[in-house]
Every structure is written in structure tokens, then in C-alpha cells.
Write an enzyme that holds these catalytic residues in place. Structure first.
Site, PDB file in Angstrom:
ATOM      1  N   GLY A  85       0.855  -1.193   0.000  1.00 49.69           N
ATOM      2  CA  GLY A  85       0.000   0.000   0.000  1.00 49.69           C
ATOM      3  C   GLY A  85       0.888   1.239   0.000  1.00 49.69           C
ATOM      4  O   GLY A  85       1.879   1.311   0.743  1.00 49.69           O
ATOM      5  N   ALA A  86       0.534   2.203  -0.848  1.00 45.23           N
ATOM      6  CA  ALA A  86       1.457   3.296  -1.151  1.00 45.23           C
ATOM      7  C   ALA A  86       1.964   4.079   0.071  1.00 45.23           C
ATOM      8  O   ALA A  86       3.184   4.192   0.271  1.00 45.23           O
ATOM      9  CB  ALA A  86       0.813   4.226  -2.179  1.00 45.23           C
ATOM     10  N   ASP A 276      -1.609   4.568  -6.242  1.00 48.62           N
ATOM     11  CA  ASP A 276      -0.195   4.259  -6.023  1.00 48.62           C
ATOM     12  C   ASP A 276       0.722   5.292  -6.661  1.00 48.62           C
ATOM     13  O   ASP A 276       1.863   5.460  -6.238  1.00 48.62           O
ATOM     14  CB  ASP A 276       0.133   2.865  -6.558  1.00 48.62           C
ATOM     15  N   ASN A 286      -3.430   2.477  -9.872  1.00 47.57           N
ATOM     16  CA  ASN A 286      -3.905   1.845  -8.633  1.00 47.57           C
ATOM     17  C   ASN A 286      -4.068   0.352  -8.906  1.00 47.57           C
ATOM     18  O   ASN A 286      -3.875  -0.116 -10.039  1.00 47.57           O
ATOM     19  CB  ASN A 286      -5.222   2.482  -8.178  1.00 47.57           C
TER      20      ASN A 286
HETATM   21  O1  MRU Z   1      -0.119  -4.317  -4.493  1.00 46.45           O
HETATM   22  P1  MRU Z   1      -0.601  -3.527  -3.313  1.00 46.45           P
HETATM   23  O2  MRU Z   1      -1.432  -4.314  -2.378  1.00 46.45           O
HETATM   24  O3  MRU Z   1       0.529  -2.798  -2.626  1.00 46.45           O
HETATM   25  O4  MRU Z   1      -1.529  -2.418  -3.941  1.00 46.45           O
HETATM   26  C1  MRU Z   1      -2.078  -1.435  -3.098  1.00 46.45           C
HETATM   27  C2  MRU Z   1      -3.086  -0.601  -3.779  1.00 46.45           C
HETATM   28  O5  MRU Z   1      -3.266  -0.670  -4.961  1.00 46.45           O
HETATM   29  C3  MRU Z   1      -3.793   0.401  -2.953  1.00 46.45           C
HETATM   30  O6  MRU Z   1      -5.069   0.583  -3.461  1.00 46.45           O
HETATM   31  C4  MRU Z   1      -2.996   1.676  -3.066  1.00 46.45           C
HETATM   32  O7  MRU Z   1      -1.736   1.577  -2.497  1.00 46.45           O
HETATM   33  C5  MRU Z   1      -3.670   2.905  -2.689  1.00 46.45           C
HETATM   34  S1  MRU Z   1      -4.170   3.132  -1.027  1.00 46.45           S
HETATM   35  C6  MRU Z   1      -2.948   3.147  -0.129  1.00 46.45           C
END
Ligand code: MRU
Length: 400
Positions: A85-86, A276, A286
Site C-alpha cells: 500500500g502506497a 499508487d 492503482n
Molecule cells: O499491491 P498492493 O497491495 O501494494 O496495492 C495497493 C493498492 O493498490 C492500494 O489501493 C494503493 O496503495 C492505494 S491506497 C494506499
């Protein structure tokens, strides 16, 4: 449990991953709003220096902790999505730099490794860069070693750690501000559809889209949260449902492919997602499947609103076409819980993210305010440093 590279080359033997220990109550704390184990925790000596992570690959079955004692272990945890998550990746990258500095490792090399651990979430490189800059600046300022200050390296490590803590605090404050701004867009009795996972698991605070959802729930405005399961790694079903259940939200998990019918039935008032990376032209990278939702939402005249801190906006990436999309291993698509879903040896197409053009994003909620429409000019306005004031509020509302 120590973080060790185990399964980069293949799937875990079962879902969630193998092994695991009961949660150490000493590590359980109030860092996040609804988890009993902090998403990320810095450990000072004698338990550290180390970064302790709630193991998101095991949720919702088990709240395990992975303790990373060096940067390669942290990079491995980032690869395996122990932490993901970003916004929290930005925090993790910064603490990773502090970890390398505290250990006396090659800090610039560690920062490079961390920045490259995942290519799409821009916050990872951003947080890493900030901590590295703090470290290098402190090293440059440090006086020659003497009896009062025998170790400039230690001073610089302290600066990196302070910067990591500052990033975490800013992220928590941003969550609060995004929730406050976002609440204004949520109608009474709202039925919200969300994708992937965007709550306390992705943030040092309440998160991005989920922080708005939680605020709407607490304000009594949320009737129902629809949670896309989010194939292939099920961040929606495993993580968002976990967060929603713990928050007492009325939620339903749906297969991603059911979203079209759900939107067509008129059962959704707003789609809320995180991001992201947001390119300068407003394109939003995203979790894969967000673009599907954006097209569907547009077709059914339902607003799709993106919630992300300003640190997710990347003016270094001019357009959506330039966003590097991470592609992940085939087993994530072709297996589930260690069971084959497709014939052994099947090839896969497994992008972790997709890119939604700005024209399909109804509004962007940041800690500084809401921008609508999402244009390069409006993004620049949002990203301009807030004017200096004596009381210096962190969030300057610039509803556009
Ligand atoms: O592959 P991930 O689980 O790290 O992807 C995360 C996402 O796509 C979230 O929706 C994104 O980071 C935005 S919210 C923090």
C-alpha cells in the site's frame, strides 16, 4: 519470527503463508486505529534496531509479526507484500534507510535497494529519498569527531530516524485531513464500492479511501460498503473486509466481475479508491481492476473518487503512459492457497496495477483539499507548498 526470503520464486505452501507465531502482546500497540498489532513499528535496541511488520500475507487468519533486522529482509518483506500500500511503503522505505544507518551499512546502496523494491507506488522512493537526504545532510553538517561528539555517523542515523518518524506522523495527519475533506463528498445513506485495501494497513494513520469510509460510517452516513475481492491476491476480501469488520461497518464482499451488475442495479452511490502514483496529467495508477471500475462507473454515471496524499502525485511522470506498472509472478494468478487454478506451467498476465485516465476520475481528495476536475493545473495548485503561517496547519483546504 524473523523475516527470511522464502517464497519469492513460488507460492506459499498454503494460504496464508506457512509458519507464524502468536502475536507478541508487547508489540501490540495503539499505532493504528483498529489493528491490535501495529502495521509497522520501529524497534530500538535491545530488540532492534529493526522494523517490525504486521504480516499482511497471513491476514485475516492470523496477526503474525515479521521482524526485519536489515534492509535485504525489509526489501524481501516489501516484495512479498508483508507490507504493502502506497503511503506505508513510503514510511517503510524511510525506516529502512534509518535501519541501514543505525547498522552502519552502506546507506546509499540500501536506499537504492529499497526504492527499487516495487516500481509503481511512488511513495516508496519518495520516503526513502527523504530519509536518505536527511541522513546525508546531517553527515555533511557533522563536526569532526571529538570527545563530545565521537560518532558523526550515529548523529546522521538519528537524523534519518527522525525523518522517518516525521513521515509517519505526516501520513497519520494526512489520513485525518483526507477523511475530513472526503466526508463532504459522501451523501447521507451512502452505498460505497471500494477496491483493494486502503485503511490502517496501508498507513501510519487511518489510510486513504478507507479513512473516508470510516469517517462516513462514524458520521452515520454509510449504509453499505461493497468490497471488491481484488483478484489475484484478494486485498479486498482478506484485508478490507478485515478492517471493515473490525470497525463494525456493514459490508459485503463481491467478486470483481460482479461490480458491473452491481453498478447497473443502481446500488452504488460512489466508488472510492486509493492510488499508487498519480502522473502529472492526473492519470491514476492503482490496484489492477481500478480502471475496469472507472469505465463502469462512468458508464453508469456513478462518481469515482480517488483518495491519496499529495506525496502520491508524481510530477516526474508526465503521463499515465509513462507509469511503470509492476508485473508479478505467474503463481499469484494460477494458484490459490497452494492449489492449482490453471494447468501447471500456464503463462500469466499479472500486472499489479492499471492506469485510469484523469477524465474518468470525478475528484481527487488529498490532505490539502479536493480537486475537481483532476487536471495538471489543479494538481500543481494542490502540490504547491502551503503558505507559511505562525500556527502552520498541516492541511490547507484548496477546494477547487
Ligand atoms: O499491491 P498492493 O497491495 O501494494 O496495492 C495497493 C493498492 O493498490 C492500494 O489501493 C494503493 O496503495 C492505494 S491506497 C494506499
Amino acid at each position: 519470527m524473523k523475516s527470511r526470503q522464502r517464497n519469492r520464486a513460488g507460492p506459499p505452501g498454503r494460504w496464508p503463508g506457512p509458519g507464524g507465531r502468536p502475536v507478541d502482546p508487547a508489540r501490540a500497540g495503539g499505532q493504528t486505529q483498529i489493528m491490535s498489532v501495529p502495521t509497522l513499528q520501529w524497534l530500538d535496541p535491545p530488540r532492534g534496531p529493526a522494523v517490525a511488520l504486521l504480516d499482511q500475507t497471513r491476514l485475516p487468519a492470523e496477526e503474525g509479526v515479521v521482524t526485519c533486522e536489515n534492509v535485504p529482509e525489509l526489501v524481501d518483506a516489501i516484495h512479498r507484500l508483508v507490507i504493502r500500500g502506497a503511503p506505508i511503503l513510503g514510511v517503510a522505505g524511510a525506516f529502512g534507510v534509518a535501519l541501514a544507518a543505525c547498522r552502519g551499512d552502506d546507506v546509499a546502496a540500501a536506499a537504492r535497494l529499497l526504492s527499487e523494491a516495487r516500481p509503481t507506488a511512488v511513495n516508496l522512493a519518495w520516503g526513502t529519498r527523504r530519509a536518505l537526504a536527511a541522513y546525508q545532510a546531517a553527515l555533511g553538517r557533522a563536526p569532526e569527531p571529538d570527545h563530545q561528539n565521537p560518532d558523526p555517523q550515529r548523529l546522521a542515523a538519528g537524523a534519518a530516524l527522525d525523518e522517518a518518524r516525521a513521515i509517519a506522523a505526516e501520513d497519520a495527519a494526512a489520513s485525518v485531513a483526507m477523511a475530513r475533506h472526503g466526508l463532504g463528498l459522501i451523501p447521507e445513506g451512502a452505498r460505497v464500492l471500494t477496491h483493494c485495501n486502503t485503511g490502517s494497513l496501508v498507513s501510519a494513520g487511518g489510510g486513504t479511501a478507507f479513512a473516508v469510509i470510516l469517517a462516513a460510517h462514524r458520521a452515520g452516513r454509510l449504509t453499505r460498503l461493497y468490497v471488491d475481492e481484488t483478484r489475484p491476491l484478494l486485498q479486498g476480501a482478506r484485508l478490507t473486509a478485515y478492517e471493515a469488520q473490525r470497525a463494525g461497518i456493514d459490508y459485503a464482499v463481491l467478486p470483481d466481475s460482479a461490480a458491473a451488475g452491481l453498478l447497473a442495479s443502481g446500488a452504488v452511490d460512489v466508488v472510492l479508491t486509493g492510488a499508487d502514483r498519480i502522473a502529472a496529467d492526473g492519470s491514476v495508477a492503482n490496484k489492477v481492476g481500478t480502471y475496469n471500475l472507472a469505465v463502469l462507473a462512468h458508464y453508469h454515471s456513478v462518481p469515482l473518487v480517488v483518495v491519496a496524499p499529495v506525496s502520491t502525485i508524481d510530477f516526474g511522470t508526465a503521463t499515465g503512459a509513462e507509469i511503470v506498472v509492476e508485473h508479478r509472478a505467474a503463481w499469484e494468478v494460477t494458484t490459490l492457497g497452494g492449489q492449482l487454478l490453471a494447468p501447471a506451467g500456464s503463462a500469466s498476465y499479472n500486472p499489479a496495477f492499471d492506469v485510469t485516465p484523469a477524465s474518468l476520475v470525478s475528484a481527487l481528495i488529498t490532505e490539502r483539499g479536493i480537486t475537481q476536475p483532476v487536471t495538471t493545473g489543479n494538481l500543481r495548485l494542490l502540490s504547491a507548498p502551503p503558505p507559511r503561517r505562525k500556527s502552520a496547519p498541516a492541511d490547507v483546504s484548496v477546494e477547487l
